[in-house]
Write a protein that holds these residues in place. Structure first.
Motif, PDB file in Angstrom:
ATOM      1  N   CYS A  11       0.760  -1.148   0.002  1.00  0.00           N
ATOM      2  CA  CYS A  11      -0.163  -0.072  -0.009  1.00  0.00           C
ATOM      3  C   CYS A  11       0.914   1.470  -0.027  1.00  0.00           C
ATOM      4  O   CYS A  11       0.185   2.187  -0.605  1.00  0.00           O
ATOM      5  N   LEU A  12       1.917   1.378   0.720  1.00  0.00           N
ATOM      6  CA  LEU A  12       2.927   2.443   0.697  1.00  0.00           C
ATOM      7  C   LEU A  12       4.119   2.488  -0.193  1.00  0.00           C
ATOM      8  O   LEU A  12       4.521   3.536  -0.633  1.00  0.00           O
ATOM      9  N   ILE A  13       4.716   1.310  -0.338  1.00  0.00           N
ATOM     10  CA  ILE A  13       5.847   1.214  -1.139  1.00  0.00           C
ATOM     11  C   ILE A  13       5.418   1.052  -2.506  1.00  0.00           C
ATOM     12  O   ILE A  13       5.844   1.870  -3.396  1.00  0.00           O
ATOM     13  N   ASP A  14       5.369  -0.150  -3.079  1.00  0.00           N
ATOM     14  CA  ASP A  14       4.983  -0.486  -4.589  1.00  0.00           C
ATOM     15  C   ASP A  14       3.465  -0.029  -4.762  1.00  0.00           C
ATOM     16  O   ASP A  14       3.174   0.461  -5.803  1.00  0.00           O
ATOM     17  N   GLN A  15       2.727   0.261  -3.866  1.00  0.00           N
ATOM     18  CA  GLN A  15       1.283   0.789  -3.946  1.00  0.00           C
ATOM     19  C   GLN A  15       0.553  -0.303  -5.081  1.00  0.00           C
ATOM     20  O   GLN A  15      -0.487   0.424  -5.632  1.00  0.00           O
ATOM     21  N   SER A  16       1.040  -1.427  -5.030  1.00  0.00           N
ATOM     22  CA  SER A  16       0.239  -2.229  -6.275  1.00  0.00           C
ATOM     23  C   SER A  16      -1.092  -2.495  -5.784  1.00  0.00           C
ATOM     24  O   SER A  16      -1.948  -2.806  -6.716  1.00  0.00           O
ATOM     25  N   LEU A  17      -1.314  -2.479  -4.656  1.00  0.00           N
ATOM     26  CA  LEU A  17      -3.022  -2.867  -4.366  1.00  0.00           C
ATOM     27  C   LEU A  17      -3.717  -2.055  -4.831  1.00  0.00           C
ATOM     28  O   LEU A  17      -5.019  -2.097  -4.910  1.00  0.00           O
ATOM     29  N   PHE A  18      -3.335  -0.584  -5.105  1.00  0.00           N
ATOM     30  CA  PHE A  18      -4.180   0.366  -5.763  1.00  0.00           C
ATOM     31  C   PHE A  18      -4.124   0.606  -7.223  1.00  0.00           C
ATOM     32  O   PHE A  18      -4.787   1.749  -7.768  1.00  0.00           O
ATOM     33  N   SER A  19      -3.414  -0.401  -7.744  1.00  0.00           N
ATOM     34  CA  SER A  19      -3.033  -0.109  -9.196  1.00  0.00           C
ATOM     35  C   SER A  19      -4.014  -1.059 -10.008  1.00  0.00           C
ATOM     36  O   SER A  19      -4.575  -2.035  -9.715  1.00  0.00           O
ATOM     37  N   GLU A  20      -4.942  -0.510 -11.195  1.00  0.00           N
ATOM     38  CA  GLU A  20      -5.548  -1.093 -11.833  1.00  0.00           C
ATOM     39  C   GLU A  20      -5.095  -2.183 -12.787  1.00  0.00           C
ATOM     40  O   GLU A  20      -5.662  -3.177 -13.617  1.00  0.00           O
ATOM     41  N   ASN A  21      -3.652  -1.763 -13.399  1.00  0.00           N
ATOM     42  CA  ASN A  21      -3.045  -2.708 -14.436  1.00  0.00           C
ATOM     43  C   ASN A  21      -1.520  -2.468 -13.972  1.00  0.00           C
ATOM     44  O   ASN A  21      -1.142  -1.772 -14.879  1.00  0.00           O
ATOM     45  N   TYR A  22      -1.057  -2.911 -13.186  1.00  0.00           N
ATOM     46  CA  TYR A  22       0.175  -2.805 -12.531  1.00  0.00           C
ATOM     47  C   TYR A  22       1.244  -3.548 -13.334  1.00  0.00           C
ATOM     48  O   TYR A  22       1.184  -4.620 -13.778  1.00  0.00           O
ATOM     49  N   HIS A  23       2.345  -2.796 -14.015  1.00  0.00           N
ATOM     50  CA  HIS A  23       3.259  -3.145 -15.008  1.00  0.00           C
ATOM     51  C   HIS A  23       2.795  -4.089 -16.122  1.00  0.00           C
ATOM     52  O   HIS A  23       3.487  -4.652 -16.689  1.00  0.00           O
ATOM     53  N   GLY A  24       1.415  -4.003 -16.591  1.00  0.00           N
ATOM     54  CA  GLY A  24       0.825  -4.672 -17.689  1.00  0.00           C
ATOM     55  C   GLY A  24       0.877  -6.207 -17.388  1.00  0.00           C
ATOM     56  O   GLY A  24       0.958  -6.992 -18.338  1.00  0.00           O
ATOM     57  N   TYR A  25       0.761  -6.632 -16.115  1.00  0.00           N
ATOM     58  CA  TYR A  25       0.641  -8.056 -15.937  1.00  0.00           C
ATOM     59  C   TYR A  25      -0.605  -8.701 -16.628  1.00  0.00           C
ATOM     60  O   TYR A  25      -1.477  -8.156 -16.466  1.00  0.00           O
ATOM     61  N   ASP A  26      -0.583  -9.872 -17.360  1.00  0.00           N
ATOM     62  CA  ASP A  26      -1.455 -10.513 -17.750  1.00  0.00           C
ATOM     63  C   ASP A  26      -2.701 -10.814 -16.580  1.00  0.00           C
ATOM     64  O   ASP A  26      -2.207 -11.406 -15.669  1.00  0.00           O
ATOM     65  N   GLY A  27      -3.882 -10.352 -16.696  1.00  0.00           N
ATOM     66  CA  GLY A  27      -5.118 -10.856 -15.937  1.00  0.00           C
ATOM     67  C   GLY A  27      -5.026  -9.975 -14.952  1.00  0.00           C
ATOM     68  O   GLY A  27      -5.906 -10.010 -14.044  1.00  0.00           O
ATOM     69  N   TRP A  28      -4.263  -8.920 -14.561  1.00  0.00           N
ATOM     70  CA  TRP A  28      -4.210  -7.827 -13.422  1.00  0.00           C
ATOM     71  C   TRP A  28      -5.664  -7.293 -13.364  1.00  0.00           C
ATOM     72  O   TRP A  28      -6.297  -6.890 -12.492  1.00  0.00           O
ATOM     73  N   ALA A  29      -5.738  -6.482 -14.598  1.00  0.00           N
ATOM     74  CA  ALA A  29      -7.099  -5.619 -14.839  1.00  0.00           C
ATOM     75  C   ALA A  29      -8.418  -6.404 -14.711  1.00  0.00           C
ATOM     76  O   ALA A  29      -9.460  -5.843 -13.980  1.00  0.00           O
ATOM     77  N   VAL A  30      -8.346  -7.656 -15.085  1.00  0.00           N
ATOM     78  CA  VAL A  30      -9.596  -8.598 -15.075  1.00  0.00           C
ATOM     79  C   VAL A  30      -9.739  -8.788 -13.301  1.00  0.00           C
ATOM     80  O   VAL A  30     -10.876  -8.666 -13.000  1.00  0.00           O
ATOM     81  N   THR A  31      -8.790  -9.157 -12.965  1.00  0.00           N
ATOM     82  CA  THR A  31      -8.738  -9.453 -11.488  1.00  0.00           C
ATOM     83  C   THR A  31      -8.918  -8.335 -10.603  1.00  0.00           C
ATOM     84  O   THR A  31      -9.960  -8.366  -9.553  1.00  0.00           O
ATOM     85  N   TYR A  32      -8.604  -7.145 -10.693  1.00  0.00           N
ATOM     86  CA  TYR A  32      -9.051  -5.847  -9.988  1.00  0.00           C
ATOM     87  C   TYR A  32     -10.459  -5.510 -10.039  1.00  0.00           C
ATOM     88  O   TYR A  32     -11.173  -5.458  -9.149  1.00  0.00           O
TER      89      TYR A  32
END
Length: 323
Positions: A70-91
């Motif tokens: 939440c504070l360092i990479d903030q990946s939890l708040f990303s809709e499509n972090y670094h373009g990983y497959d399936g990230w946006a769908v899971t979000y």
């Protein structure tokens, strides 16, 4: 132990395009040892020097996990972090609009950090040195190096534009959760020390380490097959709660000690390593042979670490509630 954190947290799952590539893997071992292994060592040092148990250790690791996601990479708040497959769908599948987070991602990221980035490596490392499992390991120089490594790695992540996804409100709420976890760490530590003073040795039979490992491996594998939707989220949470309840029940038995703790850790690591054979990296393209060679090597590292932990801790007597 720091290297095992890197393997456990990142390389074992083989989800990145660095899979099977020696150069990037060597860099990631060093980098993730700093990002995950260093804070795991520091958390363990603080808890063991204070004379606290695993309940406090897990709580401070939860604080680290929230800080990371939440504070360092903030990946939890990303809709499509670094373009990983399936990230946006899971979000989108388990999105909680009011918080701007995916429930499934929150479960996977935070619990994943607690188990794989911090908890399991510490559990196995303590079993490697069972006679020093309740002692501090770092001197002044070690503390300085670990702190510098963690801060340096965290700053590198935070400087990446991809790691600027949180709003001011999300950052504030995340910081508040970290503080709450740290306060609970202290309160659990005080409770543990009071209880430890009252503990009396009993003669009930010890839990069977093999049974602990088998049950936890089954639950860990079941958790891996939870889908990235609301039903999968509920299944994953249910399995996790069940595993936690069984661990608490086992921990109340006099025979519960460092071998059982390391068996739990090893079960989750093996499950993660075996499951990695079933999917391709989530970004980039990796040929089958390098991918499976990578999977095998990482799984062997975990198996060797686990075997050594169980072998070294075999002659150590049980040690209180959760060590």
């Amino acid at each position: 132990m720091a290297v095992l954190s890197a393997v456990s947290a990142e390389l074992l799952s083989a989800y990145a395009d660095s899979t099977g590539r020696v150069g990037p893997i060597l860099f990631e071992v060093v980098f993730f040892a700093a990002l995950y292994g260093a804070p795991a060592l520091l958390a363990r040092e603080a808890v063991r020097r204070a004379g606290w148990g695993w309940d406090s250790l897990l709580m401070i690791m939860l604080a680290l996990a929230i800080a990371q996601a939440c504070l360092i990479d903030q990946s939890l708040f990303s809709e499509n972090y670094h373009g990983y497959d399936g990230w946006a769908v899971t979000y989108q599948a388990t999105l909680i609009p009011v918080f701007g987070i995916s429930a499934s991602s929150a479960y996977n990221f935070i619990l994943g950090h607690v188990i794989f980035s911090f908890g399991a490596p510490v559990a196995l490392a303590e079993a490697w040195q069972p006679e020093r499992a309740r002692e501090g390991w770092l001197g002044r120089t070690g503390l300085i190096i670990a702190t510098a490594a963690y801060v340096g790695a965290a700053m590198m992540i935070m400087s990446d534009p991809e790691s600027r996804n949180a709003s001011a409100h999300q950052l504030f709420a995340s910081g508040a959760l970290v503080i709450v976890c740290l306060v609970l760490t202290y309160l659990l530590g005080r409770r543990y020390r009071r209880k430890a003073k009252r503990e009396v040795a009993e003669s009930d039979p010890a839990p069977v380490v093999g049974a602990v490992f088998a049950v936890m491996l089954t639950l860990a594998c079941l958790r891996n097959f939870a889908g990235e939707n609301w039903s999968g989220f509920l299944l994953g949470v249910g399995v996790t709660v069940g595993a936690g309840a069984l661990i608490l029940i086992g921990a109340r038995r006099p025979g519960w000690g460092i071998r059982c703790i390391s068996a739990v850790a090893l079960a989750f690591l093996i499950s993660r390593g075996v499951f990695a054979f079933t999917y391709d990296p989530l970004i980039g393209t990796v040929a089958p042979i390098p991918k499976y060679v990578h999977n095998v090597i990482m799984l062997v590292i975990v198996l060797v670490a686990g075997w050594f932990a169980l072998k070294r801790s075999k002659s150590v007597p049980p040690s209180g509630l959760t060590g």
